[in-house]
Design a protein around this motif. Structure first.
Motif, mmCIF file in Angstrom:
data_model
loop_
_atom_site.group_PDB
_atom_site.id
_atom_site.type_symbol
_atom_site.label_atom_id
_atom_site.label_comp_id
_atom_site.label_asym_id
_atom_site.label_seq_id
_atom_site.Cartn_x
_atom_site.Cartn_y
_atom_site.Cartn_z
ATOM 1 N N ILE A 162 0.852 -1.195 0.000
ATOM 2 C CA ILE A 162 0.000 0.000 0.000
ATOM 3 C C ILE A 162 0.886 1.244 0.000
ATOM 4 N N GLU A 163 0.702 2.110 -0.990
ATOM 5 C CA GLU A 163 1.483 3.347 -1.071
ATOM 6 C C GLU A 163 0.722 4.538 -0.511
ATOM 7 N N ASN A 164 -0.567 4.575 -0.771
ATOM 8 C CA ASN A 164 -1.412 5.667 -0.276
ATOM 9 C C ASN A 164 -2.770 5.114 0.102
ATOM 10 N N THR A 165 -3.396 5.699 1.078
ATOM 11 C CA THR A 165 -4.776 5.366 1.430
ATOM 12 C C THR A 165 -5.631 6.605 1.208
ATOM 13 N N PHE A 166 -6.571 6.483 0.325
ATOM 14 C CA PHE A 166 -7.465 7.594 0.019
ATOM 15 C C PHE A 166 -8.692 7.448 0.909
ATOM 16 N N VAL A 167 -8.810 8.318 1.904
ATOM 17 C CA VAL A 167 -9.825 8.157 2.941
ATOM 18 C C VAL A 167 -11.009 9.105 2.709
ATOM 19 N N ALA A 168 -12.035 8.920 3.509
ATOM 20 C CA ALA A 168 -13.174 9.848 3.592
ATOM 21 C C ALA A 168 -13.885 10.045 2.266
ATOM 22 N N LEU A 169 -14.257 8.944 1.638
ATOM 23 C CA LEU A 169 -15.066 9.033 0.430
ATOM 24 C C LEU A 169 -16.478 9.467 0.802
ATOM 25 N N THR A 170 -17.010 10.415 0.060
ATOM 26 C CA THR A 170 -18.382 10.849 0.306
ATOM 27 C C THR A 170 -19.349 9.834 -0.300
ATOM 28 N N ASP A 171 -20.618 9.954 0.063
ATOM 29 C CA ASP A 171 -21.630 9.079 -0.532
ATOM 30 C C ASP A 171 -21.674 9.261 -2.048
ATOM 31 N N GLU A 172 -21.455 10.500 -2.495
ATOM 32 C CA GLU A 172 -21.446 10.777 -3.934
ATOM 33 C C GLU A 172 -20.276 10.071 -4.614
ATOM 34 N N ASP A 173 -19.102 10.099 -3.961
ATOM 35 C CA ASP A 173 -17.929 9.412 -4.500
ATOM 36 C C ASP A 173 -18.196 7.912 -4.621
ATOM 37 N N LYS A 174 -18.752 7.334 -3.570
ATOM 38 C CA LYS A 174 -19.008 5.891 -3.565
ATOM 39 C C LYS A 174 -20.047 5.518 -4.613
ATOM 40 N N LEU A 229 -20.547 7.063 -7.380
ATOM 41 C CA LEU A 229 -19.867 7.157 -8.683
ATOM 42 C C LEU A 229 -19.105 5.875 -8.981
ATOM 43 N N ILE A 230 -18.300 5.418 -8.027
ATOM 44 C CA ILE A 230 -17.474 4.228 -8.230
ATOM 45 C C ILE A 230 -18.336 2.990 -8.480
ATOM 46 N N TYR A 231 -19.442 2.887 -7.765
ATOM 47 C CA TYR A 231 -20.332 1.732 -7.933
ATOM 48 C C TYR A 231 -20.996 1.714 -9.314
ATOM 49 N N ASN A 232 -21.365 2.886 -9.826
ATOM 50 C CA ASN A 232 -22.244 2.950 -10.988
ATOM 51 C C ASN A 232 -21.581 3.328 -12.311
ATOM 52 N N VAL A 233 -20.345 3.807 -12.291
ATOM 53 C CA VAL A 233 -19.701 4.202 -13.536
ATOM 54 C C VAL A 233 -19.444 2.958 -14.396
ATOM 55 N N ASP A 234 -19.551 3.125 -15.711
ATOM 56 C CA ASP A 234 -19.296 2.015 -16.628
ATOM 57 C C ASP A 234 -17.886 1.471 -16.434
ATOM 58 N N LYS A 235 -17.765 0.163 -16.512
ATOM 59 C CA LYS A 235 -16.476 -0.489 -16.301
ATOM 60 C C LYS A 235 -15.422 0.037 -17.272
ATOM 61 N N GLU A 236 -15.828 0.270 -18.530
ATOM 62 C CA GLU A 236 -14.884 0.736 -19.541
ATOM 63 C C GLU A 236 -14.341 2.116 -19.198
#
Length: 272
Positions: A47-59, A61-68
């Motif tokens: 692990i080089e960096n830990t990106f913390v404190a994702l907002t509900d909007e961020d999460k 986005l990650i869940y729903n964005v197209d895989k491509e």
């Protein structure tokens, strides 16, 4: 010992995980290789960096964005990091994914992407612009969609924000300010300044350096200030007005010595 539940693999170098009631993006070379959703990870030495404190909007986005789109954005981030030979701020993983997702959505809906700051962006951030050009080529190839050159400038802002302590919003603000000043000079001189001229390039470079000095509280000494005021009265008035525009935008003072140097650039532009 920390245990991370894999929620989504973003790339070979980035994974979206949870630990208890917190969500993270973990970054590290090869950290995503052979990982799958639902795996529980321990002993992650890479692990080089830990990106913390994702907002509900961020999460969301990650869940729903197209895989491509997700995979292509991560490919671009890896490419940019390799080209620059430096690690980028972890926040670029959200910002660039979000931007590309929104841009592709607009393009597929036939909405034109307009960027009035493209020339200035290329001059102010040449390395980031070059990488962004390659990023657009990757997007065209991977997503099979025609992308206008205007998008290069916006991606360049994200790359610049990713490699510095400033945000892409700050980079955009400076570029807008330079563009605002150029438009003001054109209005006062009653002429359109050709953007491919070296004199124009030098003016933009000077403005960028000036904004950096103003933001950092530095200035320069101009021993010819009084002479400049007398010999180039018209151009000095324009330069003085520009200093007020900068002060109004940045909330910081611009010295008269700086005004003198702006005057000389405007004189050269007025002599074209």
């Amino acid at each position: 010992m920390s245990k991370y539940l894999v929620k989504k693999v973003l790339s070979n170098n980035a994974i979206f995980v949870s630990e208890g009631d917190k969500d993270y993006i973990l970054l590290g070379k090869g950290i995503g290789f052979a990982k799958k959703k639902g795996m529980v990870l321990e002993k992650l030495d890479n692990i080089e960096n830990t990106f913390v404190a994702l907002t509900d909007e961020d999460k969301n986005l990650i869940y729903n964005v197209d895989k491509e789109i997700l995979e292509t954005a991560e490919q671009i981030i890896d490419m940019a990091s390799n080209e620059l030979n430096e690690d980028l701020n972890p926040y670029i993983h959200i910002g660039l994914i979000d931007h590309i997702n929104f841009a592709i959505k607009r393009l597929r809906e036939g909405i034109e992407i307009v960027n009035p700051f493209l020339v200035e962006t290329k001059l102010i951030y040449p390395k980031e612009y070059d990488i962004a050009s390659k990023a657009v080529d990757i997007l065209k190839e991977k997503l099979n969609i025609e992308i206008p050159d205007t998008e290069i400038g916006f991606i360049a802002f994200h790359i610049h924000g990713g490699r510095s302590n400033t945000s892409k919003t700050s980079a955009l603000k400076n570029t807008k300010l330079v563009n605002m000043i150029v438009e003001y000079v054109e209005k006062k001189l009653k002429k359109d300044i050709k953007k491919d001229l070296m004199i124009y390039n030098r003016f933009v470079y000077h403005l960028v350096a000036l904004l950096d000095r103003v933001n950092s509280g530095k200035t320069v000494i101009n021993n010819s200030l009084e002479t400049i005021k007398k010999e180039f009265f018209f151009e000095y008035k324009i330069a003085y007005d520009i200093s007020k525009i900068i002060q109004n935008e940045l909330k910081k003072e611009v010295s008269q010595d700086e005004v003198g140097y702006i005057t000389l650039h405007i004189y050269k532009l007025n002599s074209l």
